[in-house]
Design an enzyme around this catalytic site. Structure first.
Site, PDB file in Angstrom:
ATOM      1  N   GLU A   1       0.831  -1.200   0.000  1.00 10.61           N
ATOM      2  CA  GLU A   1       0.000   0.000   0.000  1.00 10.61           C
ATOM      3  C   GLU A   1       0.871   1.259   0.000  1.00 10.61           C
ATOM      4  O   GLU A   1       2.064   1.207   0.279  1.00 10.61           O
ATOM      5  CB  GLU A   1      -0.925   0.021   1.218  1.00 10.61           C
ATOM      6  CG  GLU A   1      -0.211  -0.154   2.539  1.00 10.61           C
ATOM      7  CD  GLU A   1      -1.137  -0.008   3.739  1.00 10.61           C
ATOM      8  OE1 GLU A   1      -1.923   0.952   3.762  1.00 10.61           O
ATOM      9  OE2 GLU A   1      -1.039  -0.843   4.660  1.00 10.61           O
ATOM     10  N   ASN A   2       0.260   2.352  -0.332  1.00 11.35           N
ATOM     11  CA  ASN A   2       0.801   3.689  -0.139  1.00 11.35           C
ATOM     12  C   ASN A   2       2.004   4.030  -1.021  1.00 11.35           C
ATOM     13  O   ASN A   2       1.914   4.897  -1.878  1.00 11.35           O
ATOM     14  CB  ASN A   2       1.168   3.903   1.338  1.00 11.35           C
ATOM     15  CG  ASN A   2       1.597   5.330   1.642  1.00 11.35           C
ATOM     16  OD1 ASN A   2       1.120   6.261   0.998  1.00 11.35           O
ATOM     17  ND2 ASN A   2       2.471   5.513   2.600  1.00 11.35           N
TER      18      ASN A   2
END
Length: 308
Positions: free
Chosen positions: A137-138
């Site tokens: 993620e991210n």
């Protein structure tokens, strides 16, 4: 059998050897996250009081090279593996989560798929883990096509070298299912023949509020539909390749997942036979620890009732 496992784990702890995995426990199915900083609760106490058998231990990160460490700072064979030993001695098991929202990621710092696979295998071998969770993620691990492909190609090598190890990928999502990057990751996994056993979404941080049970169901159903379409699975088979990782209490954007909400989510997950149900995090599962009034370990007790 349990006494044999306990004895083996105790010997491992006494002589400093790697722990022995508990083959009787599926570490993927019902394994809430337990993070290792800020005085984490004793996992054995949690097991005794809730019935939970497995934990997802967060996080494995990079030390700004292609070298995996717990939180990017602690040895793979130190206190964190002592905690794994304790869990196994109590009849449970654990899997490591590699990645997370913040910190330095192995997918970024390992220059090739071969090097990244070597880092993953180092983690697996340090704990004799039978499963790993990649929390993608991210950072550019998620929002970069080349890095996504590097991760997926690394997993192919891991499967060749450690064929019995199960692989979970956990990614963010929308209420409708996956976003553009999530859709790409699932499709590229199929295109590259990357071995992903369970796809899991994090159905939260959608907005500032709303019906979190309904939004969770919608998000996970969207994931299931994508997995079904890409892999050509039956409806039932697609559910059994899908999972969710909720957030207990108040989310980062102000949504509220109550204990009653989570019990409803677990009941639904059992009805469709999800392969994995988790939440962030056991450390927050106490009165006001997650920003809400609740009983001790309410979410963990619910998580322990997951049947798959």
């Amino acid at each position: 059998m349990r006494r044999i496992l306990v004895a083996a784990a105790a010997v491992s702890m006494a002589v400093g050897l790697a722990p022995v995995a508990n083959a009787a426990v599926n570490p993927i199915l019902a394994a809430p996250y337990l993070y290792q900083w800020s005085s984490p609760p004793n996992p054995v106490t949690v097991m005794q009081q809730t019935g939970i058998k497995a934990f997802t231990l967060a996080f494995i990160l990079s030390d700004r090279s292609c070298n995996p460490l717990w939180d990017g700072t602690r040895s793979l064979t130190g206190a964190d593996i002592t905690r794994v030993n304790q869990i196994r001695a109590a009849g449970g098991d654990a899997l490591p989560s590699i990645g997370g929202w913040s910190g330095n990621k192995l997918g970024t710092y390992c220059s090739t798929a071969q090097a990244l696979a070597g880092a993953y295998v180092k983690v697996i071998d340090a704990g004799k883990f039978t499963a790993i969770d990649l929390d993608v993620e991210n950072t550019d691990e998620f929002q970069n096509a080349a890095v996504q492909d590097k991760i997926l190609n690394a997993l192919k090598i891991v499967r060749q070298q450690r064929p019995s190890v199960k692989i979970v990928i956990t990614i963010p999502a929308l209420t409708s299912g996956l976003d553009t990057w999530g859709n790409r990751l699932v499709q590229r996994a199929k295109d590259l023949s990357a071995p992903v056993d369970v796809w899991t979404v994090m159905p939260f941080n959608f907005s500032s509020g709303g019906d979190m049970v309904a939004m969770t169901k919608s998000s996970v159903t969207g994931l299931k539909n994508k997995v079904q379409s890409v892999y050509g699975l039956t409806d039932d088979a697609a559910w059994r390749r899908s999972g969710l990782s909720s957030m207990n209490g108040r989310t980062d954007t102000g949504e509220i997942v109550t204990a009653a909400n989570f019990r409803s989510i677990v009941s639904w997950a059992n009805s469709v036979h999800l392969a994995r149900v988790s939440f962030w995090a056991v450390n927050r599962d106490c009165n006001n620890c997650g920003g809400i009034a609740q009983g001790q370990w309410e979410f963990t007790k619910a998580n322990a009732t997951v049947t798959g």
